[in-house]
Scaffold this active site. Structure first.
Site, mmCIF file in Angstrom:
data_model
loop_
_atom_site.group_PDB
_atom_site.id
_atom_site.type_symbol
_atom_site.label_atom_id
_atom_site.label_comp_id
_atom_site.label_asym_id
_atom_site.label_seq_id
_atom_site.Cartn_x
_atom_site.Cartn_y
_atom_site.Cartn_z
ATOM 1 N N ASP A 18 0.817 -1.210 0.000
ATOM 2 C CA ASP A 18 0.000 0.000 0.000
ATOM 3 C C ASP A 18 0.855 1.267 0.000
ATOM 4 O O ASP A 18 1.977 1.264 0.501
ATOM 5 C CB ASP A 18 -0.918 -0.021 1.231
ATOM 6 C CG ASP A 18 -2.050 0.976 1.105
ATOM 7 O OD1 ASP A 18 -2.453 1.301 -0.032
ATOM 8 O OD2 ASP A 18 -2.548 1.440 2.161
ATOM 9 N N ASN A 66 -10.988 -2.779 -5.111
ATOM 10 C CA ASN A 66 -10.285 -1.832 -5.983
ATOM 11 C C ASN A 66 -10.991 -1.629 -7.324
ATOM 12 O O ASN A 66 -10.716 -0.668 -8.036
ATOM 13 C CB ASN A 66 -8.829 -2.263 -6.215
ATOM 14 C CG ASN A 66 -7.934 -2.133 -5.007
ATOM 15 O OD1 ASN A 66 -6.953 -2.867 -4.853
ATOM 16 N ND2 ASN A 66 -8.233 -1.196 -4.103
ATOM 17 N N ARG A 192 -4.542 -1.847 9.074
ATOM 18 C CA ARG A 192 -5.745 -2.657 8.876
ATOM 19 C C ARG A 192 -5.445 -3.763 7.878
ATOM 20 O O ARG A 192 -4.435 -3.730 7.173
ATOM 21 C CB ARG A 192 -6.910 -1.778 8.407
ATOM 22 C CG ARG A 192 -6.626 -0.952 7.178
ATOM 23 C CD ARG A 192 -7.835 -0.105 6.771
ATOM 24 N NE ARG A 192 -7.503 0.830 5.720
ATOM 25 C CZ ARG A 192 -7.525 2.160 5.844
ATOM 26 N NH1 ARG A 192 -7.865 2.723 6.978
ATOM 27 N NH2 ARG A 192 -7.194 2.930 4.823
#
Ligand code: IPE
Ligand code: IPE
Ligand code: MG
Length: 251
Positions: A18, A66, A192
């Site tokens: 990420d 996504n 997360r």
């Protein structure tokens, strides 16, 4: 690499890659520039993991969620994926890397799917390291798909509901074909799971780093593994005698 004990490597490392968008934004560039830079990190980290001797590396490349991103960003990501699969052919073959993919693969564009299928087929016999790309992947979706398959077997009388146990679910959940996750790394600062390997990561050690994925390098990987090696994996139990004994009872 002095921090890493090569005798006690995690077998299955998974990474939520990420921070590409923020990397690009920080430089005043469009998000797809960050994704391109991120694909260089993929190359670097696959190579480093292979050299270390990691058995299985699973990379979260594109989530089911996504698909809700802008069409031009999805298109850029799909092209980068295709480029990666085309350019890494030799790297995978030369290094004995077996490529796999998990997720709802039929949703991928044909031009990606065809190259993906080719790479998977031609690396199928490799035994060096298994690289799994999670594509159009969601942990909940994977569990839903497994539940459907098991329900169908029950309906046709092939399976008793009481026979459904963890082992059977393991077998129905493709992301754990390479074993449950030992170390789950997330770059980019968020803490997360974002619907990644929900079943297989139940007892994974979690490692979060602020480093944005395009900046994540070999040293960062070694650091994550060194941190993992400091952890005491108890699997719900209390005292442990030796690390190996715990690994045995935990699995
Ligand atoms: C990760 O980077 C790549 C994908 C999710 C495909 P992001 O695109 O999520 O980057 P940030 O989180 O917006 O910085
Ligand atoms: C997770 O990152 C998915 C991938 C890295 C492919 P996201 O950027 O999509 O996750 P959220 O939106 O921060 O939860
Ligand atoms: Mg993100």
């Amino acid at each position: 690499m002095p921090l890493v004990d090569l005798q006690r490597l995690p077998k299955h490392v998974a990474i939520i890659m990420d921070g590409n968008g923020r990397w690009a934004q920080a430089q005043g560039r469009v998000r797809s520039v960050g994704h391109r830079e991120g694909s260089h990190s993929v190359r670097r980290i696959v190579r480093a993991a292979r050299r270390l001797g990691i058995d299985a590396l699973t990379l979260f490349a594109f989530s089911e969620q996504n698909w809700f991103r802008p069409a031009h960003e999805i298109a850029a990501l799909m092209e980068l994926l295709r480029d990666y699969l085309l350019s890494e052919r030799e790297e995978l073959l030369d290094n004995g890397i077996r490529l796999r993919a998990v997720g709802r693969l039929p949703k991928l564009p044909d031009r990606v799917r065809s190259v993906l299928d080719e790479r998977i087929a031609e690396t199928a016999a490799n035994r060096g390291m298994t690289l799994t790309l999670a594509l159009s992947y969601g942990g909940r979706e994977e569990i839903v798909d497994a539940a459907r398959r098991l329900a169908a077997r029950v309906r046709c009388g092939e399976l008793e509901p009481d026979a459904i146990d963890e082992e059977l679910l393991d077998a129905a959940i493709p992301s754990v074909d390479v074993g449950r996750v030992d170390l789950l790394i997330r770059t980019g600062g968020e803490q997360r799971i974002s619907n990644f390997l929900l079943w297989g990561a139940a007892y994974a050690e979690l490692y979060f780093t602020e480093r944005l994925w395009p900046d994540f390098d070999e040293e960062d990987l070694y650091q994550a593994i060194a941190a993992y090696q400091q952890r005491d994996r108890r699997f719900g139990r209390v005292a442990l005698v030796t690390g190996t004994e715990v690994a045995k009872v935990g699995e």
